[in-house]
Design an enzyme around this catalytic site. Structure first.
Site, short mmCIF file in Angstrom:
data_model
loop_
_atom_site.label_atom_id
_atom_site.label_comp_id
_atom_site.label_asym_id
_atom_site.label_seq_id
_atom_site.Cartn_x
_atom_site.Cartn_y
_atom_site.Cartn_z
N CYS A 134 0.83 -1.21 0.00
CA CYS A 134 0.00 0.00 0.00
C CYS A 134 0.86 1.25 0.00
O CYS A 134 1.32 1.70 1.05
CB CYS A 134 -0.93 -0.01 1.21
SG CYS A 134 -1.92 1.48 1.32
N CYS A 137 -0.48 4.13 2.06
CA CYS A 137 -0.36 3.96 3.52
C CYS A 137 1.08 4.19 3.98
O CYS A 137 1.32 4.81 5.02
CB CYS A 137 -0.75 2.56 3.96
SG CYS A 137 -2.20 1.89 3.19
N ASP A 138 2.04 3.68 3.24
CA ASP A 138 3.41 3.58 3.76
C ASP A 138 4.46 4.42 3.03
O ASP A 138 5.60 4.50 3.47
CB ASP A 138 3.86 2.10 3.73
CG ASP A 138 2.95 1.23 4.57
OD1 ASP A 138 2.46 1.73 5.61
OD2 ASP A 138 2.71 0.07 4.19
#
Ligand code: NAP
Length: 310
Positions: A134, A137-138
């Site tokens: 992701c 997300c990261d």
């Protein structure tokens, strides 16, 4: 504790929200079981430019949030839970949400698909320590670092392009020299000066479990068999998805890759059980098609309940 509902919808991505909206507007007071990944894949994406009605595009998480609010406005109820097992042998269908049981007169499966992993020897141990599926997300954690993205489809192109916001360099590693990605996404990645391509190459492992961070990947050339270590701070995967249908194994038909088989778009082999979105669609897998089949599933559930009693 046990309860009986007219319609239970498993999953809260694009297809689940759309099914919830239609079922709610049919006054069926649907219960939506959010699942492990609330909001589905759209909640992990960035700008969505191909969902009609948003000429400037819309952020994926915003789009699913809007869908949810719209369904809630008409009485859909969302529950933070996931389906652990189901008995579709008799109606009402029995659904286990952990310790809690729900009986459903009609069931809509919109459980979507989850990111696929490579299956490398040390991959799972480094998830959350530089291995990720992701980018939204990261990606932030890798500012100024060099990053590897694996895959040759739209997901990989999108992730790589997004990651250039943070990374000093992104290398896309793909096992062939032809790409599944759409022309526009591929061209965008190719035109990005921060993105390099390594084709005909596969990742064989990721290091370094002892340091609890990603320091390099072991690569191998598909053509020559040569292997080498390639330094990187992160390994992002964009290699497609696996349908979330395991909990229906043996009760519903699946294809060789585990996608639920449907006829006439959303009908499973059990009367009163419908499947929509990415859990049953291996061909289109778009937000708009997931929304479309979500709508169909809810309309069929409504018809079924009318004919067979709530
Ligand atoms: P995909 O199109 O199935 O592509 C998966 C890629 O990963 C392929 O290039 C495949 O290689 C590679 N791959 C699969 N397993 C692998 C393995 N074990 N090792 C190495 N490489 C592997 O999946 P996707 O990119 O997630 O896209 C899925 C759908 O979502 C598509 O319909 C796409 O258009 C859509 N999507 C749209 C957008 C957008 O429009 N904004 C963004 C993301 C996704 P091969 O090509 O060799 O098989």
């Amino acid at each position: 504790m046990s309860e009986t509902r007219n319609v239970v919808i498993i999953g809260s991505g694009c297809s689940g929200h759309t099914a919830a909206l239609y079922a709610a507007r049919a006054n069926l007071k649907p219960l939506v079981v959010e699942g492990h990944e609330p909001g589905g894949q759209l909640s992990l994406t960035t700008m969505v430019e191909n969902f009609p009605g948003f000429p400037e595009g819309i952020l994926g998480p915003q789009l699913v949030e809007n869908m949810r609010k719209q369904a809630e406005r008409f009485g859909a109820e969302y529950r933070t839970a996931h389906l652990t097992s189901a008995d579709l042998g008799q109606r009402p269908f029995l659904l286990h949400l952990g310790k809690h049981q729900v009986h459903a007169q009609a069931l809509i499966i919109a459980s979507g698909a989850s990111a696929r992993w490579l299956g490398l020897p040390h991959e799972q141990q480094l998830i959350g320590h530089g291995v990720s599926s992701c980018a939204t997300c990261d990606g932030f954690f890798f500012s100024g670092k060099e990053i590897v993205v694996v895959g040759g489809g739209d997901s990989a192109m999108e992730e790589a392009t997004f990651l250039t916001r943070f990374a000093s360099k992104v290398t896309i590693i793909h096992r062939r020299d032809e790409f599944r990605a759409s022309k526009i996404m591929l061209e965008r990645a190719r035109g990005n000066p921060k993105i390099d391509f390594l084709t005909d190459t596969v990742v064989e492992d990721v290091y370094d479990v002892h340091k609890k961070e990603v320091t390099a990947v072991k690569l191998s050339s598909v053509k020559t068999g040569k292997t080498w270590d390639f330094p990187t701070s992160a390994l992002f995967l964009g290699i497609g998805h696996v349908p979330n249908a395991k909990m229906f194994e043996g009760q519903l038909d699946t294809d060789a890759d585990g996608y639920l088989k449907t006829r006439n778009y959303v009908f499973t082999r059990v009367h009163g059980v419908y499947a929509c979105g990415d859990v049953q669609d291996r061909r289109y897998r778009q937000a708009i098609t997931a929304a479309g089949t979500g709508c169909m599933a809810a309309m069929e559930a409504e018809k079924f309940l009318e004919e067979h009693g709530k």
